[in-house]
Design an enzyme around this catalytic site. Structure first.
Site, short mmCIF file in Angstrom:
data_model
loop_
_atom_site.label_atom_id
_atom_site.label_comp_id
_atom_site.label_asym_id
_atom_site.label_seq_id
_atom_site.Cartn_x
_atom_site.Cartn_y
_atom_site.Cartn_z
N TYR A 1 -69.71 16.10 -36.79
CA TYR A 1 -68.30 15.86 -37.10
C TYR A 1 -68.22 14.80 -38.20
O TYR A 1 -68.76 13.70 -38.06
CB TYR A 1 -67.55 15.38 -35.86
N ASP B 1 -73.82 9.80 -41.86
CA ASP B 1 -72.50 9.52 -41.28
C ASP B 1 -72.72 8.59 -40.10
O ASP B 1 -73.10 9.01 -39.01
CB ASP B 1 -71.82 10.81 -40.84
N LYS C 1 -65.26 2.59 -37.18
CA LYS C 1 -65.26 2.23 -35.76
C LYS C 1 -65.73 0.79 -35.50
O LYS C 1 -64.94 -0.13 -35.63
CB LYS C 1 -66.04 3.27 -34.96
#
Length: 430
Positions: free
Chosen positions: A145, A241, A269
């Protein structure tokens, strides 16, 4: 809908749906069983809802709260910045102070580019890779993702979407034209990647070093090193990522944990303790293209409030280095969960990578994306509700995040709650 324990949350959700689409600010929250809950405050590893219930929080804002809720050093730093201004539209000290901390923490990071979300930052990384190589297409892996943009929200969820190399559609309304720029390889199938590169026009390969969104699967140092060698040999930009793994697996993220250096890494995050911040870090010759014709824009880029939060967050992590302790805590949770599953005779599994735990119902082990999708997630949703009733707040899809506020006593109490929840679900109760 079960509202007996959460009537105020249910009423708030119904009210919100009258003005906010779906009653949630991001669609994934609508998946939370029995329905979206509403909260009033959080501190450390605890979060409190509008019905007066208190939970141990393993959601952590869907990942960002690696220091736990309202860490005092972050709160104090942000509180000191607020009266000085919310944004300037110009330079300020936190821009370079936070960037210097990232470069010091992340192996091989020569330069930083600030952004606001992981989705944005990945798109900027693709643009940089295209400009650097003069090529167009991006290779991604099944189950990975990289944000909700049309050109990468492909081959992510569901068996039909995991085909390769043709991208599987991720959403209604997706631009078919945007998907022309992405090709898909099975998870860490390097022969497939090599074949796709041989077809030509590949600018970059992007990978989650830990497939955190689909089973918490490690790529492993050897496989990542081989991917690094392949990209180097073919002049392809390698992008990690690290929206989830960055500053969570180690202070230097997956680069440090696996000892492999990509050309670019994308962070979000954990970098700013819940404030909206993302970054690209890596090679200066690629990132410095923003000084030579590559557009990188954003009114909120480099906001002093969020960079103040990042500076404080990185200072805490650099000082405390909580990584070994948290890996041990995650292993404690995994071992205890497996014992609970065995004691109640249910087919379920748990494993961890660093401070990220993956649980699943209806399978004995998760070794692949396909294993993950074969799990019994409907029954796991029942377990989520049973855990809520016992004071544990966890995500759909089986991922449990640990923060530095989760100590052994917290883990042990959660295992007691898990024991009761599994007994209830296995026995057909609540």
């Amino acid at each position: 809908m079960l509202i007996d324990q959460w009537p105020a949350s249910h009423a708030a959700w119904e009210r919100t749906r009258r003005s906010l689409a779906g009653g949630v600010s991001t669609g994934l929250r609508a998946q939370m069983p029995p329905h979206p809950l509403f909260f009033t405050r959080g501190e450390g590893s605890r979060i409190h809802d509008v019905d007066g219930n208190t939970y141990t929080d393993y959601v952590l804002g869907w990942g960002p709260l690696f220091l736990g809720h309202s860490h005092p050093e972050v709160v104090d730093a942000v509180a000191a910045q607020l009266p000085l201004g919310q944004t300037y539209g110009a330079g300020h000290a936190a821009e370079y102070e936070a960037a210097e901390r990232v470069c010091q923490a992340v192996p091989g990071a020569e330069r930083v580019l600030w952004s606001n979300t992981g989705t944005e930052a990945n798109q900027a990384a693709f643009r940089l890779a295209r400009a650097f190589t003069g090529r167009q297409r991006i290779v991604k892996f099944t189950g990975n993702y990289h944000g909700w943009s049309d050109n990468v929200l492909v081959s992510y969820r569901g068996s039909e979407a995991l085909s390769a190399p043709r991208p599987g559609v991720g959403t209604r309304g997706q631009s078919k034209a945007a998907m022309h720029d992405v090709v898909v390889a099975p998870w860490l199938d390097l022969d497939a990647v090599s074949a796709l590169i041989a077809e030509g026009d590949i600018a970059a390969v992007i990978v989650e070093p830990v497939l955190a969104n689909t089973g918490v699967l490690e790529a492993g140092a050897q496989r990542l090193a081989q991917l690094r060698e392949l990209c180097t040999a073919q002049g392809v930009v390698l992008i990690f990522d690290e929206v989830i793994t960055g500053f969570r697996l180690a202070l230097g993220g997956a680069r440090e944990h696996f000892g492999v250096l990509p050309d670019l890494s994308v962070y979000a995050k954990s970098i700013a303790s819940g404030f909206s911040l993302a970054a690209i870090a890596g090679r200066s010759d690629i990132i410095d293209q923003v000084e030579d014709g590559v557009v990188h824009a954003g009114t909120y880029n480099g906001n002093p409030i969020v960079l103040t939060a990042a500076r404080a967050t990185l200072d805490v992590l650099a000082r405390e280095r909580p990584y070994d302790r948290l890996a041990d805590s995650a292993a404690r949770l995994v071992t205890g969960a497996r014992e609970v599953f065995a004691r109640h005779g249910v087919t379920a599994t748990a494993h961890s990578v660093g401070p990220i735990v993956q649980m699943a119902w209806g399978c004995e082990e998760i070794r692949s994306v396909e294993d993950y999708h074969r799990a019994d997630w409907a029954t796991y949703d029942e377990l989520i509700v049973a855990l809520l009733r016992r004071g544990q707040f966890v995500l759909p899809g089986g991922r449990w995040y640990l923060s530095i506020a989760h100590d052994d006593d917290t883990i042990d109490a959660s295992l007691d709650a898990l024991d009761g929840a599994v007994a209830a679900v296995a026995g057909g109760g609540r």
